[in-house]
Design a protein around this motif. Sequence first.
Motif, short mmCIF file in Angstrom:
data_model
loop_
_atom_site.label_atom_id
_atom_site.label_comp_id
_atom_site.label_asym_id
_atom_site.label_seq_id
_atom_site.Cartn_x
_atom_site.Cartn_y
_atom_site.Cartn_z
N PHE A 69 -20.99 -3.37 -33.49
CA PHE A 69 -21.79 -2.16 -33.25
C PHE A 69 -23.24 -2.56 -32.94
CE2 PHE A 69 -21.89 -3.24 -37.70
CZ PHE A 69 -23.21 -3.08 -38.08
N GLU A 70 -23.99 -1.63 -32.41
CA GLU A 70 -25.37 -1.91 -32.05
C GLU A 70 -26.30 -1.83 -33.27
OE1 GLU A 70 -27.44 -0.65 -28.17
OE2 GLU A 70 -25.73 0.70 -28.38
N GLU A 71 -27.40 -2.55 -33.16
CA GLU A 71 -28.47 -2.48 -34.17
C GLU A 71 -29.74 -1.93 -33.53
OE1 GLU A 71 -28.26 -6.29 -36.88
OE2 GLU A 71 -27.39 -6.72 -34.91
N GLN A 114 -26.97 -7.89 -28.19
CA GLN A 114 -28.41 -7.80 -28.50
C GLN A 114 -28.94 -9.15 -28.98
OE1 GLN A 114 -27.77 -4.41 -31.21
NE2 GLN A 114 -29.42 -3.38 -30.10
N LYS A 115 -30.21 -9.40 -28.70
CA LYS A 115 -30.85 -10.63 -29.16
C LYS A 115 -31.32 -10.40 -30.60
CE LYS A 115 -34.02 -14.16 -27.46
NZ LYS A 115 -35.07 -14.53 -26.48
N ARG A 116 -30.80 -11.16 -31.52
CA ARG A 116 -31.07 -10.95 -32.94
C ARG A 116 -32.01 -12.03 -33.48
NH1 ARG A 116 -25.42 -10.56 -35.69
NH2 ARG A 116 -26.39 -9.06 -37.13
N ILE A 155 -36.03 -6.42 -34.87
CA ILE A 155 -36.04 -7.24 -33.65
C ILE A 155 -35.08 -6.67 -32.60
CG2 ILE A 155 -34.23 -8.94 -34.21
CD1 ILE A 155 -37.68 -9.84 -32.85
N CYS A 156 -34.09 -5.91 -33.07
CA CYS A 156 -33.14 -5.29 -32.14
C CYS A 156 -33.62 -3.92 -31.64
CB CYS A 156 -31.77 -5.13 -32.79
SG CYS A 156 -30.97 -6.70 -33.14
N ALA A 157 -34.63 -3.37 -32.28
CA ALA A 157 -35.09 -2.02 -31.91
C ALA A 157 -35.94 -2.07 -30.65
CB ALA A 157 -35.89 -1.42 -33.06
#
Lengths: 351, 351, 351, 351
Positions: free
Chosen positions: A160-162, A4-6, A326-328
Motif C-alpha cells: 500500500f502507499e505511504e 515510493q522512495k522511502r 519522506i513519502c509524503a
Amino acid sequence: MKGQKRLRDYGIKIGEIKTGKLNSITDVTGVKVGHLTLSDSKIKTGVTAILPHEGNIFQNKLIAASHVINGFGKSMGTVQINELGTIETPIILTNTLSSGVAYDSLVKYMLNHNDEIGRTTGTVNPVVCECNDQILNNIRGMHVKEQHIMMALENVYTNFEEGSVGAGTGMVCYGLKGGIGTASRIVEINDERFTIGMLVLTNFGRRKDLIIDGIKAGRKIEDIQKAMDDKIDKGSIIMVLATDIPMTSRQLKRISKRTGVGLARTGSYMGHGSGEVVISFSTANKVSHYEKEATVQIKVFNENNIDKLFRAVGEATEEAILNSMICAETTKGRDANVRYSLKEYIGEILK
Amino acid sequence: MKGQKRLRDYGIKIGEIKTGKLNSITDVTGVKVGHLTLSDSKIKTGVTAILPHEGNIFQNKLIAASHVINGFGKSMGTVQINELGTIETPIILTNTLSSGVAYDSLVKYMLNHNDEIGRTTGTVNPVVCECNDQILNNIRGMHVKEQHIMMALENVYTNFEEGSVGAGTGMVCYGLKGGIGTASRIVEINDERFTIGMLVLTNFGRRKDLIIDGIKAGRKIEDIQKAMDDKIDKGSIIMVLATDIPMTSRQLKRISKRTGVGLARTGSYMGHGSGEVVISFSTANKVSHYEKEATVQIKVFNENNIDKLFRAVGEATEEAILNSMICAETTKGRDANVRYSLKEYIGEILK
Amino acid sequence: MKGQKRLRDYGIKIGEIKTGKLNSITDVTGVKVGHLTLSDSKIKTGVTAILPHEGNIFQNKLIAASHVINGFGKSMGTVQINELGTIETPIILTNTLSSGVAYDSLVKYMLNHNDEIGRTTGTVNPVVCECNDQILNNIRGMHVKEQHIMMALENVYTNFEEGSVGAGTGMVCYGLKGGIGTASRIVEINDERFTIGMLVLTNFGRRKDLIIDGIKAGRKIEDIQKAMDDKIDKGSIIMVLATDIPMTSRQLKRISKRTGVGLARTGSYMGHGSGEVVISFSTANKVSHYEKEATVQIKVFNENNIDKLFRAVGEATEEAILNSMICAETTKGRDANVRYSLKEYIGEILK
Amino acid sequence: MKGQKRLRDYGIKIGEIKTGKLNSITDVTGVKVGHLTLSDSKIKTGVTAILPHEGNIFQNKLIAASHVINGFGKSMGTVQINELGTIETPIILTNTLSSGVAYDSLVKYMLNHNDEIGRTTGTVNPVVCECNDQILNNIRGMHVKEQHIMMALENVYTNFEEGSVGAGTGMVCYGLKGGIGTASRIVEINDERFTIGMLVLTNFGRRKDLIIDGIKAGRKIEDIQKAMDDKIDKGSIIMVLATDIPMTSRQLKRISKRTGVGLARTGSYMGHGSGEVVISFSTANKVSHYEKEATVQIKVFNENNIDKLFRAVGEATEEAILNSMICAETTKGRDANVRYSLKEYIGEILK
C-alpha cells in the motif's frame, strides 16, 4: 511502498535489527491496509483501514492492547480493548470530526458480515482512531461519508502507499507534510522468526525539533527556510502495532509502550495537544466468540527475551514516522495553507 | 477453622454457590497459611504468611494480579506484579509500621532459599500488605521482629485459625473485633471443578453500617449497646485471592475487582482512610524463572463463563469478612481499648 | 556539583531552555539532598535522601504523583501517592534489598518527628525507591543499616555531589559507571519564573546504545574498548522531579511522563529488567494534615502552556542522566568487577 | 419525577443522608436533562442528553473524571477526560449501535455553537455513553438519527421523567424493565451545603439477584412468576455523577468509584457483559478554554471529609437504580419480548 522512495532509499537505516520483506505492517501475515483519499483544493482528508486478519475478526478475535501516551484524543474502542484484551473489528483511521461516521459505518460493516450481532449475540466494539487535519483540510465540512469508510475497508492490500494518502492526506508532522508510514522488524529467537509491524498516522511536532537518526534535521530546515510556525499545534499520532508473536494483552501493552522511544528519537516531546494512542494486536492466537471449552490453550511469549521486542518496536516506530514524512508530497490545502515534503530538504540535511 | 464456630455454624449461608471442603483459601491445592501472634496487655499484633504453592516460588512463579480499591495503604510489591503479572515470594500480612521489617525478613528468607538472587540472577520482589492496628496495638513500638516473620513463614498449614490471630490480632472491623477470615467457592464448568479461595485481613468500617446477609446488623448492635465511636477510622482490608483456575493476569484482575461486591454487601463504603488491596494468583500455570523456549503454552479461562467466577469471588469475600469477625475474640488492648466480638451480638441479631 | 566537572563543562548543552543557578533539583527552593556512601572492596552501595521542603512534611504535605515507565521495580509508597496525590515523608533511594531497612528507618524518623502518628492520627506512607547495584556491590550482604538512612536524612544540602555517591555508589549505566545526577530548567510564563528540578539514580542500559546529544557515543566506546558485556541487565532508573510550579497530581503525572523523552534520547529502550519509576512533587501548595475548612484554595498551572514544561522535563532528565555518568568515578567492586567512568571516553567521543 | 411514583413514594428510603429538593441530578444547579423517546412495536430506543451547565461548555469546561467498573462498553470521550480532567460537551446516552450518530451529531451541535472549533482552535471531545437495548429494541435497525440527538439536546429540563424514556426506553434491568433513574444527596460540612446528583441508565443484572434495601426482592419475584431467563445478558449501566462540590479530577474519580457500592447493594455482581462506566463532573470551577494567566486559583475539597461524599454517592447510586426500575413501565418490544415493571411486584415484595 508501491515504488515510493522511502527512508532507506536515501541511505538512512534506523537501528540494528533487520526489516521484514516489505518493511511494512503487512509483513505480519494476514494484515492488510486500505486507503480512501479525498483531495481537492479545500478538502484534504481520507480514511485508512487496517484488517487484522483475513477471516471473520468478530468470530475469531485477536488478543490486543491499547496504550495512551498522551490522551488529548478521541479514539474509540479502547475501553473494551482494555477490559477484554481483544479486538473484534478492523481499525479505522480518519480525521477527528469524522470519527462518528467512521464508527457508524464500521458498525454497519460488521452487521453486514455478522447476522447475529444485536440479535442472538451482543453488540460489537468498533475501533476508530483519529488525528486532526484542520490545517490543510476543511475539517468542519465533515466530508468523510459512509461510502468512503466502506471503500477503504473493501480495498485492502499488503502493498500500500505511504505519505499523503488515506487518513494521512491532510496531516502535518514536524511542520512538514506527514501522513501514513510503516516499517517492520524481524526478531529471531532460538531459530524462530517473528515479525513486528508498525503503521503510523503522523500529525504532531514542532519543525525545529525534528531528528533524523541523530541528526538535528529540524534546525537545519529552519536555516534553509524560515518556517511558518504552526500556531495551532493540535496534533496527534496514531500507532498500530501488529505482530505474529504470541502474546497476552499485558505483554502487548508492554511492547506498545516502547513506541515512545521511537517517537522521542524523532524529536517529539509528546505535546499537550496530541492524541498519542497505540493499538496493538497479535495474530498468533485466535479467541473464538463461541468458545465452549472451560479453558483454552494459548501460546505466550517467554518474557525473558522481551528486550529484543522492545528494541524492535522502538526502531520500527522511528522508521515508520520518518517514512510517513519522506513519502509524503508537498500539499496545498484550505486557505492556501501549504506544508512541504521532507523530500525537499533531505538532500541538504544529509550533506 | 480448627474447631472454631464460623458463620455457617450460626445458620447463615452467603450466596448460592457451594464451598470447598474447608471453606478456606487452602482449598486451593498447595496454598498454606501461617500465623504468628504477639499478644500482651499493650501489644496486639502479629504476622500472617500465605504460601502460594509448596515448591520454590521464585523459580516457579505464579501468574498474579493486584487491584487497589482504595489506595490509602502501603502495600509493597504491586508495581512489579502489575508489570510482570507474576508473584515470586510468599505474601506477608502485618501491621503498617512493621512492613519494613517484613520486607527485610522476606528478602532474607528468599536469599536463604535461592543462592542465585543478587548474584547470577537479579533481585526479588517481596509482597507485603498491611493494616493499621493502632487502636488495640502499641503500633509505635514496632514489636514485630525478623524471627516473627520467619516463624509465620515456617509454620504454615491448610487448617489454620481465623479471627484475632496472626496479622489479625489487633484489627478492628465495623467497630467490633476483626482479623483473619477465609472462605472458598467451587465453580463447575463442563464437568470441570475449579476452586476460588479468599483470605482477608479486616480492619475497616463503621459499626452502624454492618450488614449480615442483608440484615442491618450494625443498627441492631447500636441499639443493644451505645457504641464507642471509632474516631480514628484509619482502617484497611487486605484480600488475598487464590485459585486453581488457569487465568492471565488481566483475567485475575477482573475477578479481583468483584471483591468490592462482597465488601459492599457487608456494609462498607470503601472509606477514605482504608487501604483496600487485593492480591490474586492462580496456581494453574507455573512461570519458570529460567525458561529457555521462545514461547510457552499456558491454559487460560474461557472468559465467556467468567460471570460464574465474579459471583464466586463476591460470595467468598463477603463470607470471609464475616468469618473474620465471628471467629474473633473480644480483645482488650493498649490504653484499655476494647473491641467486642461479633459473637456477643449474633444471637440478638438473628432473632 | 561541589566542584565536579559536569556535562556542560565539556561543552555539551542539552536542549534550549536555560538552567537554574545550580542546574540541580535543589534550585527548587526548599529541596535538599543528602548522601551516605558505603564503599570498600566488596561493598559499593549507599543511601540518598531527598527532603521535599524544610518544614514538617507530614503536617504540611506536598501534592505529588508517581509514574511507572517500566515496573520491574520495588518502589514503596506509590499506591498511596496515586490515591491521595500527596507525599508526606522524605524520599529515600537505596539498593533493592535494603528497601526494607529504608522503610523501617524512615518510619522511625517520622515517628521521632511526629508524636501523633499511630496514636491520635493514622500511620505514615514512606517513599522508598531502589535500584539493583549487584554488579559492583555485595548486595546479598544487606549492608545498609538504620544509622546510614538516618545519616543521609540528617545531612542534606543544596549543593551536593553527583556520580558514584550515596545510593549511586555501586550503580552501572550503559555499561559504564552510573549513579546520582541532577539538572534543572527555568520556565518563564508571563514574566513569572518557574523551576523544574530533576534528580536521577541511573542503573540501566546497554553500552552500545548510549547517545550523547545525538552522538552515538556507545558505538564509539565499543570501538575504543571491546566491552565487558553486562550479562545481567537487571537495571533501573529512579527519577525524582521537583518543581515550584503549582500543579495538581494529574498535571504532575503528565509532566512526569516526559522523563521518558529524556531517557530515550540517551539511548534507552526502557529495558525489561528495569524499574523505571518517577516520583514528582510540587512545593507550591501545602496540604495540611489537620485542615479544618470544607474547601481550600489551591493554585494550579494553566495547562494551555504545559508544552513548555514537557520540554523542560525532557531536557532536564536527559542532562541529569548524563551528569550522573560524567561525574561518576571508575569503580572496582565485588569480585573485581570494574565499571569505567564516561570521563575516560568523553575526549574521544567529542573528537 | 414529573408526577411519577418513585421509590420513596412506596415508603422505601435508601440510606441516611437527606436528598435534594427534586432528589435528582438536577438539584445540582445548572444541570439539565433532555429525553427523546422512539417507541413503536419494534423500535424501543431513544436518547438522553445531560447538559452540565447553562453556559458555553466548550469555552468554560468543567473538571471531570471517568471511571470504568467493567469495560465491556463503547463509551466515547473517556481517553481525553482521563488526560485533561475536563469535559467540554454535553453528555449523550443512547443505544450501543447509535453511538456513532450520537458522536457525529454532537460534533455538529458543538460546531454550531462554536465557530472557532476546527479553525482557530482545535477540535472537540464528544462524550457519548451507551447501553445495549437489543432485547426490546430492533437495535440493528439503527433508528436513532441526527434530529433525535438534536431534539434531546435542545429540550432539556430540571424536572424530567424517569423509567422507560429517552435512552432508557428499551433497557432491561434485573430481568425487569430498566431505564433512566436519578437521585441526589445533600452533604453539609461546616455549615456549607453541597449537592451530589446521580443519573443512571440501567440495563444489567439477573432477576434473581435484585436486592431492594436489603430485601432479596429478586428471589421473591422468582417465586411469584417463573421468570424468562435473559439468556443474552449483554447489559450495562451508565452513571453520570454531577456535583457542586469543588473537586479535582482525582477527587472526582475517588467518589465515582463508590458508585460500585450502590450498584452492589442492588444485587449486581458487575457482570462480564456489562459496560459499567461513570462520568463525573463538578460545576464549582470553570476551566476557561482561552485562559491566559500562568496559574489559576481553584477551590478543592478538603479530603479529610471525603467519607461523607463516598456515602452520599453510594446511597444516590443505589436509589437512582431503583428509581429507574420503579418508574419504568412494562414494555413489549421486538419479537413480542416483554419486560415487566417492578411496580407490578413491589406490593408483594414489601409485604
